[in-house]
Design a protein around this motif. Sequence first.
Motif, mmCIF file in Angstrom:
data_model
loop_
_atom_site.group_PDB
_atom_site.id
_atom_site.type_symbol
_atom_site.label_atom_id
_atom_site.label_comp_id
_atom_site.label_asym_id
_atom_site.label_seq_id
_atom_site.Cartn_x
_atom_site.Cartn_y
_atom_site.Cartn_z
ATOM 1 N N UNK A 60 -21.187 -48.814 -6.923
ATOM 2 C CA UNK A 60 -21.266 -47.367 -6.735
ATOM 3 C C UNK A 60 -22.595 -46.991 -6.081
ATOM 4 N N UNK A 61 -23.694 -47.594 -6.554
ATOM 5 C CA UNK A 61 -25.010 -47.315 -5.973
ATOM 6 C C UNK A 61 -25.061 -47.729 -4.508
ATOM 7 N N UNK A 62 -24.520 -48.880 -4.187
ATOM 8 C CA UNK A 62 -24.500 -49.364 -2.802
ATOM 9 C C UNK A 62 -23.701 -48.402 -1.929
ATOM 10 N N UNK A 63 -22.584 -47.931 -2.439
ATOM 11 C CA UNK A 63 -21.764 -46.959 -1.703
ATOM 12 C C UNK A 63 -22.548 -45.674 -1.438
ATOM 13 N N UNK A 64 -23.278 -45.197 -2.444
ATOM 14 C CA UNK A 64 -24.081 -43.980 -2.285
ATOM 15 C C UNK A 64 -25.184 -44.192 -1.241
ATOM 16 N N UNK A 65 -25.808 -45.358 -1.262
ATOM 17 C CA UNK A 65 -26.850 -45.659 -0.276
ATOM 18 C C UNK A 65 -26.273 -45.716 1.134
ATOM 19 N N UNK A 66 -25.091 -46.313 1.278
ATOM 20 C CA UNK A 66 -24.448 -46.392 2.587
ATOM 21 C C UNK A 66 -24.084 -44.993 3.087
ATOM 22 N N UNK A 67 -23.618 -44.133 2.186
ATOM 23 C CA UNK A 67 -23.294 -42.763 2.555
ATOM 24 C C UNK A 67 -24.538 -42.027 3.044
ATOM 25 N N UNK A 68 -25.655 -42.226 2.355
ATOM 26 C CA UNK A 68 -26.908 -41.597 2.772
ATOM 27 C C UNK A 68 -27.324 -42.079 4.157
#
Length: 73
Positions: A60-68
Amino acid sequence: MNEVHPHLNRLYRRSELPKYVGLRRTQIDELIKKGEFPRPISLSDAGRAVAWLEADLVAWQIHRLAKRANEAA
């Protein structure tokens, strides 16, 4: 033998999540309902005790970072 299995994940209980992900419990519950946060796993047959797998939270954190990163581009 007191070895830790290499494929086991640490489990995070609901009370630990706000510190780990930086969101309040109510925000986490809202994201779960929307399908935007990992669902917990049941730790008991009654389903009252739940926890989140560390691997799911990291994903989930990796996904949020990629979105940013995509929003900045």
